[in-house]
Design an enzyme around this catalytic site. Structure first.
Site, PDB file in Angstrom:
ATOM      1  N   CYS A 122       0.829  -1.204   0.000  1.00 11.28           N
ATOM      2  CA  CYS A 122       0.000   0.000   0.000  1.00 11.28           C
ATOM      3  C   CYS A 122       0.872   1.265   0.000  1.00 11.28           C
ATOM      4  O   CYS A 122       1.416   1.637  -1.031  1.00 11.28           O
ATOM      5  CB  CYS A 122      -0.987  -0.024   1.164  1.00 11.28           C
ATOM      6  SG  CYS A 122      -2.334   1.163   0.983  1.00 11.28           S
ATOM      7  N   HIS A 224      -3.710  -5.062   0.357  1.00 12.46           N
ATOM      8  CA  HIS A 224      -3.215  -5.494   1.671  1.00 12.46           C
ATOM      9  C   HIS A 224      -3.199  -7.016   1.774  1.00 12.46           C
ATOM     10  O   HIS A 224      -4.122  -7.623   2.337  1.00 12.46           O
ATOM     11  CB  HIS A 224      -4.075  -4.887   2.780  1.00 12.46           C
ATOM     12  CG  HIS A 224      -3.780  -3.449   3.045  1.00 12.46           C
ATOM     13  ND1 HIS A 224      -2.823  -3.029   3.944  1.00 12.46           N
ATOM     14  CD2 HIS A 224      -4.283  -2.325   2.478  1.00 12.46           C
ATOM     15  CE1 HIS A 224      -2.756  -1.714   3.940  1.00 12.46           C
ATOM     16  NE2 HIS A 224      -3.633  -1.253   3.061  1.00 12.46           N
ATOM     17  N   GLU A 226      -1.507  -8.866   3.699  1.00 18.13           N
ATOM     18  CA  GLU A 226      -1.389  -9.340   5.083  1.00 18.13           C
ATOM     19  C   GLU A 226      -2.762  -9.630   5.689  1.00 18.13           C
ATOM     20  O   GLU A 226      -2.860 -10.339   6.687  1.00 18.13           O
ATOM     21  CB  GLU A 226      -0.628  -8.320   5.937  1.00 18.13           C
ATOM     22  CG  GLU A 226      -1.399  -7.100   6.378  1.00 18.13           C
ATOM     23  CD  GLU A 226      -1.579  -6.031   5.307  1.00 18.13           C
ATOM     24  OE1 GLU A 226      -2.200  -4.992   5.609  1.00 18.13           O
ATOM     25  OE2 GLU A 226      -1.091  -6.226   4.172  1.00 18.13           O
TER      26      GLU A 226
END
Length: 254
Positions: A122, A224, A226
């Site tokens: 990001c 994202h 994660e």
């Protein structure tokens, strides 16, 4: 796929953090912190996490930090100061966090110079593009007419991205030409920096991933990963590349 064999050396991955006011118990102070999902992803992929909070940048500091790292992740967070790419701030742009901008820029430049495997997430993608001379759209709703990438309130939105064939990203995500991702951003790449290749984009033309055109491992995504605990392929790839880099670095020292 990264090996989680307990006998395999675990590479050390530096992960940048926030530096914001935080409250815990009786304390309400400026603090360095990072959502746990970031370092969970790295450790599950076989890496050792070292957190890198913003701090003063001076001669040799970034170099000294990178001496002990086998890989680097620049994480999400506040908007990059538009002064770094020659623009005045949009009303929706975050107040500048020059401490973090300077720290991450210094770490990134040393990592690229030393060919330390790099992964941007990001904001990390935006830092990479700006560091290499690119610019950003400061507020995507003005450009695309919607807030599809940022619902606000800490809610990630689902978007589909198209992978560019014959890129490193496509090879990591083999078997897919499109991918559903989780987004939380209101800025994106405008002018692409020299040396970067677009490796994923959305149907509205917004750049969703880039990588260096050279052979070194330097990938950044606008989404994202994660937050997708079931899919560690990007973190696996970083840890694999970091392990190779560590072997070379140790061999050179020996």
């Amino acid at each position: 796929m990264a090996s989680n064999d307990s006998d395999a050396p675990r590479p050390v991955i530096g992960v940048t953090t926030y530096l914001e006011r935080a409250k815990t118990g009786v304390w309400d102070v400026p603090a360095a912190f990072l959502p746990k999902v970031y370092f969970d992803a790295v450790t599950r992929a076989g890496g050792i996490v070292v957190l890198l909070p913003p701090q003063p940048v001076g001669p040799g500091i970034a170099e000294r930090v990178l001496d002990g790292l086998d890989g680097l992740i620049l994480t999400g967070g506040k908007d990059v100061d538009p002064a770094r790419y020659g623009q005045h701030p949009h009303p929706a742009t975050d107040a500048p966090r020059t401490d973090r901008d300077e720290w991450e820029d210094a770490l990134l430049r040393v990592a690229l110079e030393r060919r330390v495997p790099f992964f941007g997430i990001c904001r990390g993608l935006q830092v990479l593009n700006v560091a290499l001379g690119g610019t950003l759209h400061q507020h995507l709703p003005d450009v695309i007419g919607s807030s599809r990438y940022n619902a606000g309130g800490g809610i990630f939105t689902k978007n589909e991205v198209r992978l560019e064939p014959a890129t490193r990203l496509a090879s990591i995500l083999a078997g897919h030409d499109r991918l559903s991702v989780l987004s939380y951003h209101h800025q994106a790449i405008d002018r692409l920096a020299d040396g970067l290749v677009v490796s994923a984009s959305a149907d509205d033309g917004v750049v969703q991933a880039v990588e260096l055109s050279s052979s070194q491992f330097a990938i950044a995504v606008q989404w994202h990963p994660e937050e997708s605990a079931e899919d560690l392929r990007l973190f696996d790839a970083l840890v694999d590349a970091a392990r190779v880099h560590a072997d070379r670095r140790i061999g050179a020292i020996a």
